[in-house]
Design a protein around this motif. Structure first.
Motif, PDB file in Angstrom:
ATOM      1  N   PRO A 286       0.896  -1.278  -0.034  1.00 43.56           N
ATOM      2  CA  PRO A 286       0.050  -0.057  -0.057  1.00 43.56           C
ATOM      3  C   PRO A 286       0.959   1.127   0.117  1.00 43.56           C
ATOM      4  CG  PRO A 286       0.032  -0.822   2.228  1.00 43.56           C
ATOM      5  CD  PRO A 286       0.690  -1.958   1.535  1.00 43.56           C
ATOM      6  N   SER A 287       0.295   2.226  -0.481  1.00 46.90           N
ATOM      7  CA  SER A 287       1.149   3.695  -0.708  1.00 46.90           C
ATOM      8  C   SER A 287       1.353   4.127   0.735  1.00 46.90           C
ATOM      9  CB  SER A 287       0.242   4.578  -1.251  1.00 46.90           C
ATOM     10  OG  SER A 287      -1.025   4.850  -0.987  1.00 46.90           O
ATOM     11  N   LEU A 288       0.574   3.908   1.742  1.00 41.53           N
ATOM     12  CA  LEU A 288       0.560   4.515   3.043  1.00 41.53           C
ATOM     13  C   LEU A 288       0.886   3.472   4.222  1.00 41.53           C
ATOM     14  CD1 LEU A 288      -2.153   7.349   3.164  1.00 41.53           C
ATOM     15  CD2 LEU A 288       0.206   7.606   2.707  1.00 41.53           C
ATOM     16  N   SER A 289       1.416   3.613   5.099  1.00 45.13           N
ATOM     17  CA  SER A 289       1.606   2.706   6.039  1.00 45.13           C
ATOM     18  C   SER A 289       0.180   2.310   7.031  1.00 45.13           C
ATOM     19  CB  SER A 289       2.653   2.971   7.284  1.00 45.13           C
ATOM     20  OG  SER A 289       2.520   4.180   7.965  1.00 45.13           O
ATOM     21  N   SER A 290      -0.742   3.099   6.761  1.00 47.68           N
ATOM     22  CA  SER A 290      -2.214   2.952   7.332  1.00 47.68           C
ATOM     23  C   SER A 290      -2.951   2.057   6.459  1.00 47.68           C
ATOM     24  CB  SER A 290      -2.899   4.244   7.714  1.00 47.68           C
ATOM     25  OG  SER A 290      -2.779   5.197   6.810  1.00 47.68           O
ATOM     26  N   GLY A 291      -2.460   1.862   5.360  1.00 47.28           N
ATOM     27  CA  GLY A 291      -3.300   1.019   4.273  1.00 47.28           C
ATOM     28  C   GLY A 291      -3.003  -0.500   4.593  1.00 47.28           C
ATOM     29  N   THR A 292      -3.565  -1.252   3.578  1.00 45.51           N
ATOM     30  CA  THR A 292      -3.295  -2.636   3.415  1.00 45.51           C
ATOM     31  C   THR A 292      -3.173  -3.230   1.991  1.00 45.51           C
ATOM     32  OG1 THR A 292      -5.586  -3.282   3.090  1.00 45.51           O
ATOM     33  CG2 THR A 292      -4.613  -3.307   5.454  1.00 45.51           C
ATOM     34  N   GLY A 293      -2.280  -4.186   1.880  1.00 42.64           N
ATOM     35  CA  GLY A 293      -1.958  -4.775   0.458  1.00 42.64           C
ATOM     36  C   GLY A 293      -2.198  -6.403   0.393  1.00 42.64           C
ATOM     37  N   GLN A 446       9.606   1.955  -4.157  1.00 40.96           N
ATOM     38  CA  GLN A 446       9.121   2.232  -5.559  1.00 40.96           C
ATOM     39  C   GLN A 446       8.300   1.235  -6.146  1.00 40.96           C
ATOM     40  OE1 GLN A 446      12.126   2.765  -4.119  1.00 40.96           O
ATOM     41  NE2 GLN A 446      11.979   4.990  -4.869  1.00 40.96           N
ATOM     42  N   GLN A 447       8.030  -0.153  -5.362  1.00 43.50           N
ATOM     43  CA  GLN A 447       6.927  -0.903  -5.848  1.00 43.50           C
ATOM     44  C   GLN A 447       5.461  -0.671  -5.233  1.00 43.50           C
ATOM     45  OE1 GLN A 447       8.460  -4.978  -5.092  1.00 43.50           O
ATOM     46  NE2 GLN A 447      10.441  -4.264  -4.716  1.00 43.50           N
ATOM     47  N   LYS A 448       5.515   0.266  -4.650  1.00 45.41           N
ATOM     48  CA  LYS A 448       4.346   0.447  -3.788  1.00 45.41           C
ATOM     49  C   LYS A 448       3.022   0.893  -4.809  1.00 45.41           C
ATOM     50  CE  LYS A 448       5.706   2.880   0.811  1.00 45.41           C
ATOM     51  NZ  LYS A 448       5.698   4.270   1.298  1.00 45.41           N
ATOM     52  N   THR A 449       1.848   0.338  -4.633  1.00 45.71           N
ATOM     53  CA  THR A 449       0.543   0.312  -5.324  1.00 45.71           C
ATOM     54  C   THR A 449       0.536  -0.331  -6.774  1.00 45.71           C
ATOM     55  OG1 THR A 449       1.168   2.404  -6.707  1.00 45.71           O
ATOM     56  CG2 THR A 449       0.353   2.685  -4.428  1.00 45.71           C
ATOM     57  N   PHE A 450       1.629  -0.946  -7.029  1.00 45.99           N
ATOM     58  CA  PHE A 450       1.751  -1.862  -7.870  1.00 45.99           C
ATOM     59  C   PHE A 450       1.291  -3.191  -7.748  1.00 45.99           C
ATOM     60  CE2 PHE A 450       4.433   1.432  -9.666  1.00 45.99           C
ATOM     61  CZ  PHE A 450       3.975   1.719 -10.915  1.00 45.99           C
ATOM     62  N   ALA A 451       0.565  -4.028  -8.742  1.00 43.51           N
ATOM     63  CA  ALA A 451       0.590  -5.425  -8.547  1.00 43.51           C
ATOM     64  C   ALA A 451       2.005  -6.055  -9.164  1.00 43.51           C
ATOM     65  CB  ALA A 451      -0.670  -6.121  -9.156  1.00 43.51           C
ATOM     66  N   VAL A 452       2.996  -6.506  -8.459  1.00 44.06           N
ATOM     67  CA  VAL A 452       4.191  -6.885  -8.758  1.00 44.06           C
ATOM     68  C   VAL A 452       4.089  -8.453  -8.678  1.00 44.06           C
ATOM     69  CG1 VAL A 452       6.642  -7.171  -8.159  1.00 44.06           C
ATOM     70  CG2 VAL A 452       5.155  -4.915  -7.289  1.00 44.06           C
TER      71      VAL A 452
END
Ligand code: NAG
Ligand code: NAG
Length: 469
Positions: A286-293, A446-452
């Motif tokens: 996630p872009s923010l540390s308060s989000g989830t991925g 740099q990988q944040k928010t991408f489906a890697v």
């Protein structure tokens, strides 16, 4: 030493260049076309104090694990132990990056020596230290399942938890795993293939396979190689999962309960799950540390993923490498020599070869000349004070990989905040390796928010924009 001198020199140059840019380009935002700048509200870089779970395809996928930031409000580890300062987090990150880079340099040096003299590689390379990775998942182990919060690491293979009886354990978040309380637990005998494939192992008098993992910072774990059911989600469990039951674990910082290895070797979770899920895995940070991925097994990719081949690395059989061939800053190509990049879930900041970093830095700092500079922190020295700005205009930064995959970074992959004490200060989220060798690390920022997507079956890695928020 050389690295230190180079960084100092760059930081001095950066002050001069910024002062010059303010004069020369009083209105830098007029440069470039509309897609060349990212406009975000100033609050987009600030995490919430409450956990804000992501929505969307990947996040709601019932076969995926939820990924959370170790220091964020969604983390089960947060309430434990003293808060870690931003400087400490950066220093650990530098330690991890340096140990990874040393490992790569060692392997290529040994390779050259071997080529000329027929010398064999050492059997065992110390892996990077635990407690640097900022992202954790919660998995179940045993029957009935007990839940453990562990870091996941694309830079190592063997998964492990601290186990009872424990001769030497660090303090962890959850009660220790107790093999005696699981009816599906068994140890692995010395003759088993899984045991023979371990780089560092011994055999106990009663024929149990003993593993040993030494980490670059001097920490180490050893214990029994074991099998038990690994529960990933309520509908997905892997029976007979091979992992390390660590009875002696010394020198670790973290409070996480252990580690899930996603490296290339056969003992990693992704390899063990390949027959059920397909070869490979994907995650979104996630872009923010308060989000989830999320972290999902199998090589399924979103339709918008752009792929680049994995670069073979025979001497580093755990690690994944990509080939960086170019960079684009605010729509303009920045000429850089090609470099092999280790893609690592555990290193925070992308480390670029010196010349590549300098090229990115000078293009970026020039375009950001309209903002006030702020003092840096540790090795992050290209920082800006956004006090009083409601919206930020940030030049877009894209990384171009072999085959033409163009990964246009989210703003959270370009600027990193310094921490809650300085809510309006953010810094360029890249650093240099301190060396001109054509090797670097693609960090998790740099990988944040991408489906890697690690599509192991086709030996390629894909990046799908907007994989999570
Ligand atoms: C959920 O993840 C699995 C495994 O990665 C994938 O095959 C499936 O297509 C995903 N489903 C959705 C709705 O994204
Ligand atoms: C940022 O700018 C504000 C307003 O000028 C100032 O009060 C603050 O001290 C600055 N912070 C840093 C870290 O430079």
């Amino acid at each position: 030493m050389a690295a230190f001198v180079t960084r100092r020199a760059l930081s001095r140059a950066s002050c001069l260049a910024a002062a010059f840019a303010v004069v020369a380009a009083a209105s830098p935002f007029r440069l470039g076309g509309p897609g060349d700048w990212r406009v975000v509200s100033a609050s987009a870089l600030r995490p919430s104090t409450v956990c804000t779970p992501a929505e969307g395809a990947g996040a709601s996928n019932s076969s995926a694990l939820k990924v959370v930031h170790r220091h964020g409000p969604c983390s089960p580890l947060r309430s434990r132990g003293a808060a870690t300062s931003p400087v400490e987090i950066l220093d650990r990150d530098r330690d991890r990056a340096n140990s990874m880079l040393r490992k790569i340099a060692g392997a290529s040096a040994t390779n050259a020596v071997r080529a000329s003299m027929g010398v064999r590689l050492p059997a065992h390379w110390a892996t990077a230290s635990l407690g640097t990775n900022n992202y954790v998942v919660t998995v179940g182990l045993g029957t009935p399942a007990r839940y453990f919060t562990v870091e996941f690491d694309t830079g190592s293979d063997l998964s492990w938890v601290q186990c009872k009886p424990c001769r030497d354990c660090y303090e962890q978040n959850d009660p220790l795993f107790d093999p005696a309380k699981s009816r599906t637990f068994s140890t692995v005998p010395c003759g088993a293939r899984e045991c023979r494939e371990l780089p560092s192992r011994t055999c106990s008098p009663d024929n149990r396979c003993r593993f040993e993992c030494a980490y670059a910072d001097g920490s180490q774990t050893d214990g029994d190689l074991a099998r038990d059911t690994l529960t990933l989600t309520p509908s997905d469990a892997i029976p007979g999962f091979v992992f390390g039951c660590g009875h002696e674990n010394s020198g670790f910082f973290g409070t996480e309960d252990g580690l899930i290895g996603l490296g290339r070797k056969s003992v990693s979770l992704s390899s063990q799950a390949a027959s059920r899920h397909g070869a490979g895995f994907s995650y979104c940070l996630p872009s923010l540390s308060s989000g989830t991925g999320y972290l999902a097994l199998g090589g399924a990719a979103p339709a918008n993923a752009q792929f680049t081949p994995m670069v073979p690395s025979w001497d580093l059989p755990s690690l994944y490498f990509l080939r960086l061939t170019g960079m684009v800053v605010a729509g303009k190509a920045v000429k850089v020599p090609a470099a092999s990049m280790l893609i690592d879930s555990g290193t925070q900041l992308t480390n670029l070869p010196d010349g590549t970093f300098a090229a990115l830095w000078s293009a970026f700092a020039r375009l950001m000349g309209g903002y006030r500079r702020a003092p840096g922190l540790s090795f992050l020295d290209t920082c800006y004070n956004f006090t009083g700005r409601a919206a930020l205009q940030v030049p877009s930064v894209a990384l171009v990989f072999a085959g033409g995959a163009t990964v246009s970074l989210d703003v959270s992959g370009v600027l990193v905040r310094l921490g809650s004490d300085e809510p309006h200060v953010a810094c360029l989220a890249f650093t240099s390796t301190g060396d001109d060798a054509p090797v670097g690390i693609l960090g998790n920022t740099q990988q944040k928010t991408f489906a890697v997507v690690y599509d192991v079956a086709n030996q390629r890695v894909g990046f799908g924009a907007k994989g999570c928020a």
